[in-house]
Design an enzyme around this catalytic site. Structure first.
Site, PDB file in Angstrom:
ATOM      1  N   ASP A 104       0.844  -1.194   0.000  1.00  0.00           N
ATOM      2  CA  ASP A 104       0.000   0.000   0.000  1.00  0.00           C
ATOM      3  C   ASP A 104       0.886   1.254   0.000  1.00  0.00           C
ATOM      4  O   ASP A 104       2.042   1.216   0.420  1.00  0.00           O
ATOM      5  CB  ASP A 104      -0.873   0.044   1.269  1.00  0.00           C
ATOM      6  CG  ASP A 104      -1.880  -1.091   1.301  1.00  0.00           C
ATOM      7  OD1 ASP A 104      -2.192  -1.637   0.237  1.00  0.00           O
ATOM      8  OD2 ASP A 104      -2.340  -1.421   2.417  1.00  0.00           O
TER       9      ASP A 104
HETATM   10  N1  URA Z   1      -1.224  -5.920   3.809  1.00  0.00           N
HETATM   11  C1  URA Z   1      -1.724  -4.677   3.818  1.00  0.00           C
HETATM   12  O1  URA Z   1      -2.780  -4.435   4.396  1.00  0.00           O
HETATM   13  N2  URA Z   1      -1.039  -3.718   3.192  1.00  0.00           N
HETATM   14  C2  URA Z   1       0.130  -3.927   2.563  1.00  0.00           C
HETATM   15  O2  URA Z   1       0.712  -2.992   2.019  1.00  0.00           O
HETATM   16  C3  URA Z   1       0.647  -5.224   2.557  1.00  0.00           C
HETATM   17  C4  URA Z   1      -0.051  -6.208   3.181  1.00  0.00           C
END
Ligand code: URA
Length: 253
Positions: A104
């Protein structure tokens, strides 16, 4: 064996589209004859191709470890926002070095990038059980009941997560968690399902390969041959488990 357009890309002659344009224009020759079919199968070890009179030189796959900082998009390109590709040398991007899965925007830590699409695919396939380990700072503590729920496989509405390993960090509102799949917001949603909010998320390792502590956020390095070999082994399901405790505890400044 591989397609001719992919071969040209791996030799550094631009993107797939650019390679196809070279082929269309008759600028590629194999055995003295113009080669025009991008789907032509070639043996990358033996083929002798020439582009505008320059001998194509096949280069081995590139594998990169990047410390993805928060605020950078995991994508090859974006019209407005900075992406992880902007942190790599243009030659790596031109050769098709692509992120293995996504983090993310606000997640930081280990992001692998590779020119080997098949390796990426295998590393991400849930059935191959390649573990990704995260450090999560939470809005409250987690306990044994949470560990059991993660281990059982959490129901997240549209899907049920595969069993995951959760390790609360004593005396902290934080935990390490190992998952074998990477659905959108997966880790955040898993904690949410237990009534916890993730305040900060960092990926510590992927397939047993830990983020190099010497890398600053935004920095990258090539994998060593040993690391690449270990990653290929992990993609074949040969990773030895028990990796959760191996990455050093995250220390936030
Ligand atoms: N899980 C998440 O919620 N975000 C990420 O960036 C990676 C794994």
């Amino acid at each position: 064996m591989m397609r001719l357009d992919k071969y040209l890309t791996l030799c550094g002659f631009g993107t797939r589209a650019q390679a196809r344009a070279l082929l269309r224009a008759g600028r590629v020759r194999i055995g003295g004859e113009p080669a025009r079919n991008p789907a032509q199968a070639v043996d990358e070890q033996t083929v002798c191709a020439w582009v505008d009179g320059e001998r194509a030189q096949y280069r081995r796959a590139l594998h990169v470890m990047l410390y993805k900082p928060a605020g950078i998009l995991t994508a090859a390109r974006d019209a407005r926002r900075r992406t992880v590709a902007d942190l790599l040398p243009p030659a790596y991007v031109a050769r098709g070095c692509m992120p293995v899965g996504r983090l993310d925007m606000d997640t930081e830590g280990l992001l692998l990038l590779t020119t080997d699409g098949q390796l990426a695919h295998r590393l991400l396939a849930p059935r191959r059980h390649v573990e990704k380990v995260y450090f999560a700072q939470l809005d409250g503590p987690v306990d044994e009941a949470d560990c059991a729920a993660f281990a059982a496989g959490l129901a997240l509405g549209d899907f049920t997560a595969l069993p995951a390993r959760l390790e609360p960090l004593p005396g902290q509102c934080a935990a390490r968690v190992a998952v074998c799949e990477g659905k959108f917001h997966q880790v955040k949603r898993m904690f949410q399902a237990r009534g916890r909010q993730v305040l900060y998320l960092k990926r510590l390792s992927f397939g047993g390969l830990a983020l190099d502590e010497r890398l600053a956020p935004g920095a990258w390095r090539d994998l060593t041959d040993e690391e690449a070999a270990a990653l290929y082994a992990a993609a074949e399901g040969k990773q030895n488990g028990g990796a959760l405790l191996q990455p050093k505890p995250d220390v936030r400044a």
